[in-house]
Design a protein around this motif. Sequence first.
Motif, PDB file in Angstrom:
ATOM      1  N   HIS A  29      12.748 -21.203   7.497  1.00 15.79           N
ATOM      2  CA  HIS A  29      12.757 -20.474   6.219  1.00 15.79           C
ATOM      3  C   HIS A  29      11.402 -19.818   5.985  1.00 15.79           C
ATOM      4  O   HIS A  29      10.386 -20.281   6.499  1.00 15.79           O
ATOM      5  N   LEU A  30      11.395 -18.753   5.221  1.00 17.11           N
ATOM      6  CA  LEU A  30      10.121 -18.098   4.887  1.00 17.11           C
ATOM      7  C   LEU A  30       9.287 -19.016   3.998  1.00 17.11           C
ATOM      8  O   LEU A  30       9.817 -19.803   3.221  1.00 17.11           O
ATOM      9  N   HIS A  31       7.961 -18.896   4.118  1.00 15.45           N
ATOM     10  CA  HIS A  31       7.060 -19.641   3.243  1.00 15.45           C
ATOM     11  C   HIS A  31       6.014 -18.672   2.681  1.00 15.45           C
ATOM     12  O   HIS A  31       6.084 -17.454   2.931  1.00 15.45           O
ATOM     13  N   LEU A  32       5.024 -19.213   1.967  1.00 10.18           N
ATOM     14  CA  LEU A  32       4.067 -18.323   1.297  1.00 10.18           C
ATOM     15  C   LEU A  32       3.334 -17.394   2.280  1.00 10.18           C
ATOM     16  O   LEU A  32       2.981 -16.270   1.935  1.00 10.18           O
ATOM     17  N   GLY A  33       3.113 -17.885   3.506  1.00 14.45           N
ATOM     18  CA  GLY A  33       2.436 -17.059   4.516  1.00 14.45           C
ATOM     19  C   GLY A  33       3.209 -15.781   4.806  1.00 14.45           C
ATOM     20  O   GLY A  33       2.609 -14.724   5.020  1.00 14.45           O
ATOM     21  N   LYS A 267       5.512 -22.946   9.756  1.00 16.78           N
ATOM     22  CA  LYS A 267       6.753 -23.709   9.629  1.00 16.78           C
ATOM     23  C   LYS A 267       6.587 -25.081  10.255  1.00 16.78           C
ATOM     24  O   LYS A 267       7.144 -26.061   9.798  1.00 16.78           O
ATOM     25  N   ILE A 268       5.784 -25.133  11.314  1.00 20.01           N
ATOM     26  CA  ILE A 268       5.612 -26.395  12.042  1.00 20.01           C
ATOM     27  C   ILE A 268       5.017 -27.465  11.119  1.00 20.01           C
ATOM     28  O   ILE A 268       5.349 -28.629  11.205  1.00 20.01           O
ATOM     29  N   ASP A 269       4.126 -27.033  10.232  1.00 17.36           N
ATOM     30  CA  ASP A 269       3.521 -28.003   9.303  1.00 17.36           C
ATOM     31  C   ASP A 269       4.401 -28.249   8.095  1.00 17.36           C
ATOM     32  O   ASP A 269       3.939 -28.784   7.089  1.00 17.36           O
ATOM     33  N   GLN A 270       5.644 -27.797   8.153  1.00 12.99           N
ATOM     34  CA  GLN A 270       6.560 -28.031   7.046  1.00 12.99           C
ATOM     35  C   GLN A 270       6.069 -27.376   5.754  1.00 12.99           C
ATOM     36  O   GLN A 270       6.187 -27.960   4.686  1.00 12.99           O
ATOM     37  N   ALA A 271       5.457 -26.201   5.895  1.00 15.25           N
ATOM     38  CA  ALA A 271       5.053 -25.489   4.680  1.00 15.25           C
ATOM     39  C   ALA A 271       6.284 -25.378   3.786  1.00 15.25           C
ATOM     40  O   ALA A 271       7.381 -25.122   4.273  1.00 15.25           O
ATOM     41  N   GLU A 272       6.080 -25.592   2.513  1.00 16.69           N
ATOM     42  CA  GLU A 272       7.220 -25.589   1.595  1.00 16.69           C
ATOM     43  C   GLU A 272       7.918 -24.226   1.659  1.00 16.69           C
ATOM     44  O   GLU A 272       7.262 -23.180   1.601  1.00 16.69           O
ATOM     45  N   SER A 273       9.211 -24.220   1.784  1.00 18.47           N
ATOM     46  CA  SER A 273       9.902 -22.943   1.944  1.00 18.47           C
ATOM     47  C   SER A 273      10.125 -22.272   0.594  1.00 18.47           C
ATOM     48  O   SER A 273      10.161 -22.924  -0.453  1.00 18.47           O
ATOM     49  N   LEU A 274      10.293 -20.944   0.662  1.00 18.83           N
ATOM     50  CA  LEU A 274      10.588 -20.196  -0.571  1.00 18.83           C
ATOM     51  C   LEU A 274      11.889 -20.700  -1.183  1.00 18.83           C
ATOM     52  O   LEU A 274      12.024 -20.754  -2.402  1.00 18.83           O
ATOM     53  N   LYS A 275      12.805 -21.083  -0.312  1.00 18.19           N
ATOM     54  CA  LYS A 275      14.091 -21.596  -0.804  1.00 18.19           C
ATOM     55  C   LYS A 275      13.858 -22.765  -1.767  1.00 18.19           C
ATOM     56  O   LYS A 275      14.424 -22.800  -2.854  1.00 18.19           O
ATOM     57  N   THR A 276      13.005 -23.698  -1.340  1.00 22.47           N
ATOM     58  CA  THR A 276      12.732 -24.872  -2.181  1.00 22.47           C
ATOM     59  C   THR A 276      12.057 -24.449  -3.476  1.00 22.47           C
ATOM     60  O   THR A 276      12.388 -24.922  -4.561  1.00 22.47           O
ATOM     61  N   MET A 277      11.088 -23.540  -3.361  1.00 16.81           N
ATOM     62  CA  MET A 277      10.364 -23.105  -4.556  1.00 16.81           C
ATOM     63  C   MET A 277      11.296 -22.383  -5.521  1.00 16.81           C
ATOM     64  O   MET A 277      11.196 -22.546  -6.729  1.00 16.81           O
ATOM     65  N   ARG A 278      12.195 -21.597  -4.967  1.00 15.57           N
ATOM     66  CA  ARG A 278      13.183 -20.898  -5.815  1.00 15.57           C
ATOM     67  C   ARG A 278      14.065 -21.926  -6.494  1.00 15.57           C
ATOM     68  O   ARG A 278      14.370 -21.828  -7.673  1.00 15.57           O
ATOM     69  N   GLN A 285       7.449 -13.388  -9.389  1.00 17.90           N
ATOM     70  CA  GLN A 285       6.099 -13.056  -9.880  1.00 17.90           C
ATOM     71  C   GLN A 285       5.159 -14.253  -9.770  1.00 17.90           C
ATOM     72  O   GLN A 285       3.974 -14.098  -9.474  1.00 17.90           O
ATOM     73  N   THR A 286       5.690 -15.453 -10.021  1.00 14.92           N
ATOM     74  CA  THR A 286       4.854 -16.656  -9.912  1.00 14.92           C
ATOM     75  C   THR A 286       4.397 -16.829  -8.469  1.00 14.92           C
ATOM     76  O   THR A 286       3.220 -17.100  -8.194  1.00 14.92           O
ATOM     77  N   LEU A 287       5.343 -16.667  -7.537  1.00 15.43           N
ATOM     78  CA  LEU A 287       4.993 -16.871  -6.122  1.00 15.43           C
ATOM     79  C   LEU A 287       4.037 -15.784  -5.627  1.00 15.43           C
ATOM     80  O   LEU A 287       3.094 -16.069  -4.893  1.00 15.43           O
ATOM     81  N   ILE A 288       4.275 -14.550  -6.056  1.00 12.74           N
ATOM     82  CA  ILE A 288       3.379 -13.456  -5.634  1.00 12.74           C
ATOM     83  C   ILE A 288       1.977 -13.713  -6.203  1.00 12.74           C
ATOM     84  O   ILE A 288       0.974 -13.547  -5.510  1.00 12.74           O
ATOM     85  N   GLY A 289       1.919 -14.172  -7.439  1.00 14.63           N
ATOM     86  CA  GLY A 289       0.625 -14.501  -8.061  1.00 14.63           C
ATOM     87  C   GLY A 289      -0.091 -15.599  -7.283  1.00 14.63           C
ATOM     88  O   GLY A 289      -1.303 -15.532  -7.048  1.00 14.63           O
ATOM     89  N   GLU A 290       0.665 -16.602  -6.855  1.00 19.31           N
ATOM     90  CA  GLU A 290       0.076 -17.708  -6.090  1.00 19.31           C
ATOM     91  C   GLU A 290      -0.480 -17.233  -4.756  1.00 19.31           C
ATOM     92  O   GLU A 290      -1.592 -17.593  -4.362  1.00 19.31           O
ATOM     93  N   VAL A 291       0.314 -16.412  -4.073  1.00 22.55           N
ATOM     94  CA  VAL A 291      -0.128 -15.909  -2.765  1.00 22.55           C
ATOM     95  C   VAL A 291      -1.384 -15.048  -2.926  1.00 22.55           C
ATOM     96  O   VAL A 291      -2.347 -15.168  -2.166  1.00 22.55           O
ATOM     97  N   MET A 292      -1.381 -14.204  -3.943  1.00 19.77           N
ATOM     98  CA  MET A 292      -2.551 -13.340  -4.163  1.00 19.77           C
ATOM     99  C   MET A 292      -3.780 -14.174  -4.483  1.00 19.77           C
ATOM    100  O   MET A 292      -4.895 -13.847  -4.080  1.00 19.77           O
TER     101      MET A 292
END
Length: 319
Positions: A29-33, A267-278, A285-292
């Motif tokens: 799954h996609l993550h913040l990276g 993904k290997i480090d089990q970065a939290e997926s966008l699916k979970t965050m959603r 906007q919250t996720l984009i703000g976090e990444v920025m």
Amino acid sequence: MTQTPWQNLSALLANRPPLTRFAPSPTGHLHLGHIASALYVWSIAKAVQGEVLLRIEDHDRGRCHKIFEEGIFDDLYWLGFIHEDPKVRESADSSPSHPHIMRQSEREDRYREVLNDLWNRSLVYACDCSRKAIFERSDWKNSTELIYDGHCRHRQLKPEPNRGLRLKIDSKPIRFFDAKQGWQEQNPAEQCGDFLIRERNGYWTYNFAVTVDDSDQGINLIVRGEDLLHATARQLYLRELLKNPNPVVFFHHPLIKDSTGEKKLSKIDQAESLKTMRWNGKSPQTLIGEVMFLLGLNASADRPLTLDEACHNLIIPSP
Ligand code: GLU
Ligand code: ZN
């Protein structure tokens, strides 16, 4: 990015319109990276009035799954990078304004055609060395990359199952322009030696598939994470053998790190997926703000940003 010479881009691209791509691998799954990467791709394309193509890099058939591809489309649509979910688009009639999405898994014939051409020009040879055997023969046990020693170059092995295919590399420095990192010089012969274009298990390698695709699609602006900077000269080496004379400019962007600030998110480090965050109720906007924020381009992790605001900040960072 204020210092990046976008004003020279047109000359660097020989006056061709900028064409870039977002090319995720559906191995998870996609993550913040990935949001960071997508933000760079779309904001740069916007800044230079270029176009973005979407490509699914599923060359590693053992690790790629359709469910992840569908997840990628879904997340990109939800975040606002694309205005229509390709799943919907592809189930309807394809119209010229909706270009087909390139999938590496559908490109077997083309890759074979390129391979045959390189083989007939004696630029490729079969190799039966395992990684372990190469490692044991290597003098470079402490280097970051394993350097192939050319063991099979003159053995004239037949391209049979369980044999890889390698490209013969001449030692030569390759220069390229990176709009983030400046002019670069790399010599693939010193970095990795004759590299694989097809693995022993029959899968095409990343370097081979990405180069053929970028060349065939006319991509001339490659925006991706700086973890791929080291692979750039070998792709340019191959691109030259494909007789593609069109210039390419790169932008290798910084990666966002894990919570320890040490390693890139993966993904290997089990970065939290966008699916979970959603699922947990976060908004785009919250996720984009976090990444920025993680990229150092937002004053606080809790300050939401729209996609447009983020694109603006990436191009003109606030003082
Ligand atoms: N498919 C690669 C990835 O997901 C990106 C390749 C590229 O941009 O060249 O890391
Ligand atoms: Zn070998």
